[in-house]
Design a protein around this motif. Structure first.
Motif, PDB file in Angstrom:
ATOM      1  N   ALA A  48       0.818  -1.211   0.000  1.00 24.99           N
ATOM      2  CA  ALA A  48       0.000   0.000   0.000  1.00 24.99           C
ATOM      3  C   ALA A  48       0.853   1.263   0.000  1.00 24.99           C
ATOM      4  CB  ALA A  48      -0.942  -0.008   1.212  1.00 24.99           C
ATOM      5  N   HIS A  49       1.862   1.303   0.843  1.00 26.65           N
ATOM      6  CA  HIS A  49       2.655   2.527   0.960  1.00 26.65           C
ATOM      7  C   HIS A  49       3.664   2.684  -0.171  1.00 26.65           C
ATOM      8  CE1 HIS A  49       0.827   2.362   4.937  1.00 26.65           C
ATOM      9  NE2 HIS A  49       1.074   3.648   5.011  1.00 26.65           N
ATOM     10  N   SER A  50       4.057   1.590  -0.786  1.00 24.92           N
ATOM     11  CA  SER A  50       4.946   1.684  -1.949  1.00 24.92           C
ATOM     12  C   SER A  50       4.244   2.301  -3.151  1.00 24.92           C
ATOM     13  CB  SER A  50       5.461   0.289  -2.321  1.00 24.92           C
ATOM     14  OG  SER A  50       6.220  -0.264  -1.273  1.00 24.92           O
ATOM     15  N   VAL A  51       2.924   2.268  -3.141  1.00 21.65           N
ATOM     16  CA  VAL A  51       2.125   2.811  -4.237  1.00 21.65           C
ATOM     17  C   VAL A  51       2.402   4.304  -4.445  1.00 21.65           C
ATOM     18  CG1 VAL A  51      -0.269   3.440  -4.783  1.00 21.65           C
ATOM     19  CG2 VAL A  51       0.297   1.097  -4.215  1.00 21.65           C
ATOM     20  N   ILE A  95      11.297  -5.833   3.503  1.00 20.10           N
ATOM     21  CA  ILE A  95       9.985  -5.287   3.152  1.00 20.10           C
ATOM     22  C   ILE A  95       9.832  -3.879   3.706  1.00 20.10           C
ATOM     23  CG2 ILE A  95       7.487  -5.528   3.539  1.00 20.10           C
ATOM     24  CD1 ILE A  95       7.914  -8.567   3.335  1.00 20.10           C
ATOM     25  N   GLY A  96      10.307  -3.663   4.928  1.00 18.43           N
ATOM     26  CA  GLY A  96      10.287  -2.320   5.507  1.00 18.43           C
ATOM     27  C   GLY A  96      11.094  -1.334   4.677  1.00 18.43           C
ATOM     28  N   ALA A  97      12.232  -1.799   4.152  1.00 21.39           N
ATOM     29  CA  ALA A  97      13.073  -0.944   3.313  1.00 21.39           C
ATOM     30  C   ALA A  97      12.367  -0.599   2.000  1.00 21.39           C
ATOM     31  CB  ALA A  97      14.401  -1.637   3.037  1.00 21.39           C
ATOM     32  N   LEU A  98      11.738  -1.608   1.373  1.00 25.06           N
ATOM     33  CA  LEU A  98      11.014  -1.357   0.127  1.00 25.06           C
ATOM     34  C   LEU A  98       9.833  -0.410   0.354  1.00 25.06           C
ATOM     35  CD1 LEU A  98      11.008  -4.987  -1.321  1.00 25.06           C
ATOM     36  CD2 LEU A  98      12.292  -3.039  -2.201  1.00 25.06           C
ATOM     37  N   TRP A  99       9.160  -0.585   1.484  1.00 25.42           N
ATOM     38  CA  TRP A  99       8.055   0.296   1.895  1.00 25.42           C
ATOM     39  C   TRP A  99       8.551   1.742   1.937  1.00 25.42           C
ATOM     40  CZ3 TRP A  99       4.422  -1.432   6.412  1.00 25.42           C
ATOM     41  CH2 TRP A  99       3.619  -0.379   6.844  1.00 25.42           C
ATOM     42  N   MET A 103       7.847   5.136  -0.732  1.00 29.61           N
ATOM     43  CA  MET A 103       7.320   6.426  -0.283  1.00 29.61           C
ATOM     44  C   MET A 103       8.297   7.548  -0.589  1.00 29.61           C
ATOM     45  SD  MET A 103       5.156   5.726   3.174  1.00 29.61           S
ATOM     46  CE  MET A 103       4.187   7.188   2.850  1.00 29.61           C
ATOM     47  N   ALA A 104       9.598   7.292  -0.388  1.00 21.39           N
ATOM     48  CA  ALA A 104      10.608   8.318  -0.644  1.00 21.39           C
ATOM     49  C   ALA A 104      10.633   8.706  -2.127  1.00 21.39           C
ATOM     50  CB  ALA A 104      11.980   7.816  -0.204  1.00 21.39           C
ATOM     51  N   LEU A 108       9.818  12.462  -3.714  1.00 17.38           N
ATOM     52  CA  LEU A 108      10.752  13.175  -4.597  1.00 17.38           C
ATOM     53  C   LEU A 108      10.073  13.579  -5.909  1.00 17.38           C
ATOM     54  CD1 LEU A 108      14.051  11.127  -4.090  1.00 17.38           C
ATOM     55  CD2 LEU A 108      13.536  13.430  -3.261  1.00 17.38           C
ATOM     56  N   PHE A 109       9.310  12.688  -6.507  1.00 17.39           N
ATOM     57  CA  PHE A 109       8.600  13.025  -7.741  1.00 17.39           C
ATOM     58  C   PHE A 109       7.586  14.142  -7.505  1.00 17.39           C
ATOM     59  CE2 PHE A 109       9.860   8.893  -9.753  1.00 17.39           C
ATOM     60  CZ  PHE A 109      10.307   9.424 -10.954  1.00 17.39           C
ATOM     61  N   ILE A 110       6.886  14.051  -6.372  1.00 21.16           N
ATOM     62  CA  ILE A 110       5.882  15.077  -6.049  1.00 21.16           C
ATOM     63  C   ILE A 110       6.548  16.437  -5.853  1.00 21.16           C
ATOM     64  CG2 ILE A 110       4.200  15.812  -4.312  1.00 21.16           C
ATOM     65  CD1 ILE A 110       3.754  12.716  -3.853  1.00 21.16           C
ATOM     66  N   ALA A 111       7.706  16.419  -5.199  1.00 17.64           N
ATOM     67  CA  ALA A 111       8.429  17.668  -4.949  1.00 17.64           C
ATOM     68  C   ALA A 111       8.864  18.345  -6.248  1.00 17.64           C
ATOM     69  CB  ALA A 111       9.648  17.400  -4.074  1.00 17.64           C
ATOM     70  N   LYS A 112       9.140  17.548  -7.273  1.00 16.11           N
ATOM     71  CA  LYS A 112       9.603  18.102  -8.558  1.00 16.11           C
ATOM     72  C   LYS A 112       8.459  18.361  -9.536  1.00 16.11           C
ATOM     73  CE  LYS A 112      13.265  18.820  -9.231  1.00 16.11           C
ATOM     74  NZ  LYS A 112      14.014  20.047  -8.869  1.00 16.11           N
TER      75      LYS A 112
END
Length: 290
Positions: A48-51, A95-99, A103-104, A108-112
């Motif tokens: 869900a959060h990787s989305v 899995i926590g890292a991929l999560w 999100m990160a 970044l895409f949203i910021a740009k």
């Protein structure tokens, strides 16, 4: 609440919101049951959060965030499923890292992306009152796809959910059906995003199914009851938030959470009473007391 049902007959946006909630309840009832029984809520949360990564990329390139969410959800499901199957010793960490990475990347895409993304806020926190007609048809298509695949392969999913080793001995391709199950969970995540948003999607996916699990033990019955509970919670959340003008998504989740807590306390209390009754019966040799 009376004002809501009066307005429901007049306003098309409320009718669309109600339909969206009922459509979402089908996905959360069916796939949420698998998530709860298989105990893969952490995996579903990671998907869900990787989305957010796919949504951010879609916005940056001028596409529909929902299409980016769909691609990212399926990719995350396959990647996390592969991690779970191949790296069990480090499963939680990876899995926590991929999560977090998903999100990160999204942030970044949203910021740009130029401008303030109001649409993105509705995807993050849900805005069922603004669900367009096109999204309703999209939700219908996802529900139809979920139900058709689950109907076709229910016995295989049942074997994989309850006993993977036995399923392998019976010749079932466990890896394929496990990954397919995660892909269906990913589609359900996308289905629920419009209703409660990316942040709260895991709660709606799991809570109705968890409540249903307190009262029924058949997987099919659990799916039906979870779907019914999801529909009731979505409708009540919409009705209760209408008068005070509250965000609908959080109200739905609060109702689902309250329902789960009350149900858990009730079933625990009932189990204790039964345990005490069995002790008294055993102590009196099966004779009635009093």
């Amino acid at each position: 609440m009376t004002a809501f049902f009066a307005a429901l007959a007049e306003h098309e946006f409320l009718q669309s919101a109600l339909i969206a909630g009922l459509l979402a309840s089908i996905g959360c009832g069916v796939m949420g049951t698998y998530v709860v029984v298989k105990r893969i809520a952490f995996l579903a949360g990671g998907i869900a959060h990787s989305v957010l990564g796919g949504m951010g990329a879609a916005l940056y390139f001028g596409s529909d965030p929902l299409s980016g969410a769909l691609v990212a959800a399926v990719a995350a499901a396959l990647l996390m499923g592969w991690v779970r199957l191949r790296w069990k010793a480090q499963e939680d960490t990876l899995i926590g890292a991929l999560w977090a990475i998903g999100m990160a990347v999204g942030i970044l895409f949203i910021a740009k992306t130029p401008g303030y993304q109001t649409d993105l806020m509705s995807y993050l926190f849900g805005n069922i009152l603004l669900v367009p007609q096109a999204s309703l048809w999209f939700m219908v298509a996802l529900d139809a796809l979920l139900l058709s695949i689950v109907g076709a392969y229910h016995r295989q999913f049942l074997a994989v959910v309850f006993d993977e080793e036995l399923a392998r001995l019976r010749g079932i391709p466990v890896t394929f059906f496990y990954l397919l199950l995660l892909v269906l969970v990913a589609l359900t995540v996308v289905l629920l995003i419009r209703v409660v948003g990316l942040i709260l999607v895991l709660a709606l996916l799991t809570l109705p199914a968890a409540v249903a699990g307190h009262y029924v033990h058949s997987l099919g019955a659990m799916m039906l009851l979870a779907t019914l509970l999801g529909g009731v919670v979505s409708t009540l959340g919409l009705a209760l938030s209408y008068g005070p003008d509250l965000p609908v998504g959080p109200v739905i989740i609060l109702l689902a959470g309250a329902l789960y807590i009350v149900s858990a306390l009730f079933t625990q209390s009932r189990a204790r009473r039964r345990a005490r009754a069995s002790v008294v019966t055993a102590a009196t040799g099966g004779k009635a007391v009093g």
